[in-house]
Design a protein around this motif. Structure first.
Motif, short mmCIF file in Angstrom:
data_model
loop_
_atom_site.label_atom_id
_atom_site.label_comp_id
_atom_site.label_asym_id
_atom_site.label_seq_id
_atom_site.Cartn_x
_atom_site.Cartn_y
_atom_site.Cartn_z
N SER A 247 -41.27 9.18 -1.36
CA SER A 247 -41.55 10.24 -0.40
C SER A 247 -42.92 10.87 -0.64
O SER A 247 -43.44 11.56 0.22
CB SER A 247 -40.46 11.32 -0.50
N VAL A 248 -43.49 10.65 -1.81
CA VAL A 248 -44.80 11.21 -2.15
C VAL A 248 -45.66 10.07 -2.71
O VAL A 248 -45.21 9.30 -3.54
CB VAL A 248 -44.68 12.33 -3.20
N LYS B 198 -47.54 23.81 -14.45
CA LYS B 198 -48.35 24.55 -13.47
C LYS B 198 -48.57 23.79 -12.17
O LYS B 198 -48.95 24.36 -11.15
CB LYS B 198 -49.71 24.93 -14.08
N VAL B 199 -48.34 22.48 -12.18
CA VAL B 199 -48.55 21.67 -10.98
C VAL B 199 -47.56 22.09 -9.89
O VAL B 199 -46.37 22.27 -10.14
CB VAL B 199 -48.36 20.16 -11.30
N LYS B 200 -48.07 22.25 -8.67
CA LYS B 200 -47.23 22.60 -7.52
C LYS B 200 -47.04 21.35 -6.67
O LYS B 200 -47.93 20.93 -5.93
CB LYS B 200 -47.89 23.71 -6.68
N MET B 201 -45.85 20.75 -6.77
CA MET B 201 -45.59 19.52 -6.05
C MET B 201 -45.62 19.71 -4.55
O MET B 201 -46.04 18.83 -3.79
CB MET B 201 -44.25 18.93 -6.47
N ASP B 202 -45.16 20.88 -4.07
CA ASP B 202 -45.15 21.10 -2.63
C ASP B 202 -46.57 21.16 -2.07
O ASP B 202 -46.84 20.73 -0.96
CB ASP B 202 -44.37 22.36 -2.26
N SER B 203 -47.51 21.70 -2.87
CA SER B 203 -48.91 21.74 -2.43
C SER B 203 -49.49 20.34 -2.36
O SER B 203 -50.24 19.98 -1.44
CB SER B 203 -49.75 22.59 -3.39
N TYR B 204 -49.16 19.51 -3.35
CA TYR B 204 -49.65 18.13 -3.36
C TYR B 204 -49.08 17.35 -2.18
O TYR B 204 -49.78 16.59 -1.51
CB TYR B 204 -49.26 17.44 -4.67
N THR B 205 -47.79 17.57 -1.90
CA THR B 205 -47.14 16.88 -0.79
C THR B 205 -47.81 17.22 0.53
O THR B 205 -47.95 16.38 1.42
CB THR B 205 -45.64 17.28 -0.70
N ALA B 206 -48.27 18.45 0.66
CA ALA B 206 -48.85 18.90 1.92
C ALA B 206 -50.16 18.20 2.25
O ALA B 206 -50.53 18.04 3.41
CB ALA B 206 -49.08 20.42 1.87
N ARG C 125 -48.40 7.85 -4.77
CA ARG C 125 -48.71 7.77 -6.20
C ARG C 125 -50.07 8.40 -6.48
O ARG C 125 -51.09 7.97 -5.94
CB ARG C 125 -48.71 6.31 -6.62
N PRO C 126 -50.15 9.40 -7.37
CA PRO C 126 -51.44 10.02 -7.71
C PRO C 126 -52.31 9.08 -8.52
O PRO C 126 -51.84 8.07 -9.04
CB PRO C 126 -51.04 11.25 -8.54
N LYS C 127 -53.57 9.43 -8.67
CA LYS C 127 -54.47 8.66 -9.51
C LYS C 127 -54.12 8.89 -10.98
O LYS C 127 -53.79 10.01 -11.38
CB LYS C 127 -55.92 9.06 -9.25
N PRO C 128 -54.19 7.84 -11.80
CA PRO C 128 -53.80 7.96 -13.21
C PRO C 128 -54.59 9.00 -14.00
O PRO C 128 -54.10 9.52 -15.01
CB PRO C 128 -54.03 6.56 -13.77
N ASP C 129 -55.84 9.29 -13.59
CA ASP C 129 -56.65 10.21 -14.38
C ASP C 129 -56.23 11.67 -14.25
O ASP C 129 -56.64 12.51 -15.04
CB ASP C 129 -58.14 10.06 -14.05
N ASP C 130 -55.39 11.99 -13.27
CA ASP C 130 -54.86 13.35 -13.15
C ASP C 130 -53.51 13.37 -13.87
O ASP C 130 -52.45 13.18 -13.26
CB ASP C 130 -54.70 13.74 -11.68
N ALA C 131 -53.56 13.59 -15.17
CA ALA C 131 -52.37 13.43 -16.01
C ALA C 131 -51.22 14.35 -15.62
O ALA C 131 -50.07 13.91 -15.53
CB ALA C 131 -52.74 13.66 -17.48
N ALA C 132 -51.52 15.62 -15.38
CA ALA C 132 -50.45 16.58 -15.07
C ALA C 132 -49.76 16.24 -13.75
O ALA C 132 -48.53 16.22 -13.66
CB ALA C 132 -51.02 17.99 -15.03
N LEU C 133 -50.55 15.97 -12.73
CA LEU C 133 -49.98 15.63 -11.42
C LEU C 133 -49.20 14.33 -11.49
O LEU C 133 -48.11 14.20 -10.93
CB LEU C 133 -51.09 15.54 -10.37
N PHE C 134 -49.76 13.35 -12.21
CA PHE C 134 -49.08 12.06 -12.31
C PHE C 134 -47.73 12.21 -13.01
O PHE C 134 -46.73 11.63 -12.59
CB PHE C 134 -49.95 11.05 -13.07
N ALA C 135 -47.71 12.99 -14.08
CA ALA C 135 -46.47 13.20 -14.82
C ALA C 135 -45.41 13.86 -13.95
O ALA C 135 -44.25 13.44 -13.93
CB ALA C 135 -46.74 14.05 -16.06
N ARG C 136 -45.83 14.87 -13.20
CA ARG C 136 -44.87 15.55 -12.33
C ARG C 136 -44.39 14.64 -11.21
O ARG C 136 -43.22 14.67 -10.81
CB ARG C 136 -45.52 16.82 -11.75
N TRP C 137 -45.29 13.82 -10.68
CA TRP C 137 -44.91 12.85 -9.65
C TRP C 137 -43.87 11.88 -10.19
O TRP C 137 -42.85 11.62 -9.54
CB TRP C 137 -46.14 12.08 -9.17
N LEU C 138 -44.10 11.36 -11.38
CA LEU C 138 -43.19 10.37 -11.97
C LEU C 138 -41.81 10.97 -12.19
O LEU C 138 -40.79 10.34 -11.90
CB LEU C 138 -43.77 9.86 -13.28
#
Length: 210
Positions: free
Chosen positions: A32-33, A200-208, A35-48
């Motif tokens: 549903s979301v 601190k990552v906001k998944m809803d913001s990334y999804t938007a 895949r982030p780029k691997p270099d953004d560790a925090a976002l990638f971790a939250r996505w996974l």
């Protein structure tokens, strides 16, 4: 082509379709979301974590001399596009994992990207197929009614079968209070990532914007 042969082919196709559907239901191949780029560790971790539905939960087994005991369990941190990053579990003390945690809260939880179908033909141990281990304390959720409600909704939404599990088995909601994070999602070793950065990552913001 005679009628009997046509009927046999149709039945075979229906069987294969049913098998494929079960496979898709068992492992969400369409995310549903993105895949982030691997270099953004925090976002990638939250996505996974948000896109996954199961992993291996490890506890300390005192009845096995303090050996680590790994168990495949379902979990949820919220809906896939609005996860909070904290894994919640629905466990019973009929299973060793919950019994272990009630004696010794030290735990770790490991998730592989391979399980969600985004690694293609890459081997699960290849660094480009991400894996994350969350280390912390496994605790029963029973103090905050709002958290209990959120956790129950998160679990039952991602795993509808749970709602019908036997009441007599005394399932309880547990959560992993994260203290350390180990993640590899590319070559070069684990990514530096603090718990604070992760949460601190906001998944809803990334999804938007994804």
């Amino acid at each position: 082509m005679n009628i009997n042969r046509a009927a046999l082919i149709l039945l075979s196709l229906l069987f294969l379709l049913g098998f494929f559907q079960e496979s898709v239901d068992g492992r969400p191949l369409l995310q549903s979301v993105s895949r982030p780029k691997p270099d953004d560790a925090a976002l990638f971790a939250r996505w996974l974590v948000s896109q996954s539905s199961w992993g291996v939960l490890n506890t300390i087994a005192s009845d096995m001399g303090g050996a680590p005991f790994g168990n495949v369990v379902s979990f949820s941190d919220g809906s896939p596009d609005k996860g909070r990053g904290i894994p919640y579990f629905y466990l019973t003390t009929l299973d060793p994992t919950a019994r272990n945690a009630l004696k010794d809260q030290r735990s770790s939880f490991t998730i592989s990207e391979y399980a969600i179908g985004t690694c293609g033909k890459t081997d699960p141990e290849n660094p480009s197929c991400a894996k994350i281990t969350l280390v912390g304390k496994l605790k029963v959720v029973n103090g905050d009614p709002k958290e209990t409600s959120f956790a129950q909704t998160a679990l039952f939404t991602k795993h509808p079968e749970m709602e019908g599990w036997p009441k007599g088995h005394n399932f309880q909601i547990f959560k992993l209070e994260i203290e350390e994070i180990f993640m590899i999602n590319w070559f070069g070793g684990p990514k530096p990532l603090t718990v604070d950065q992760y949460l601190k990552v906001k998944m809803d913001s990334y999804t938007a914007v994804a």
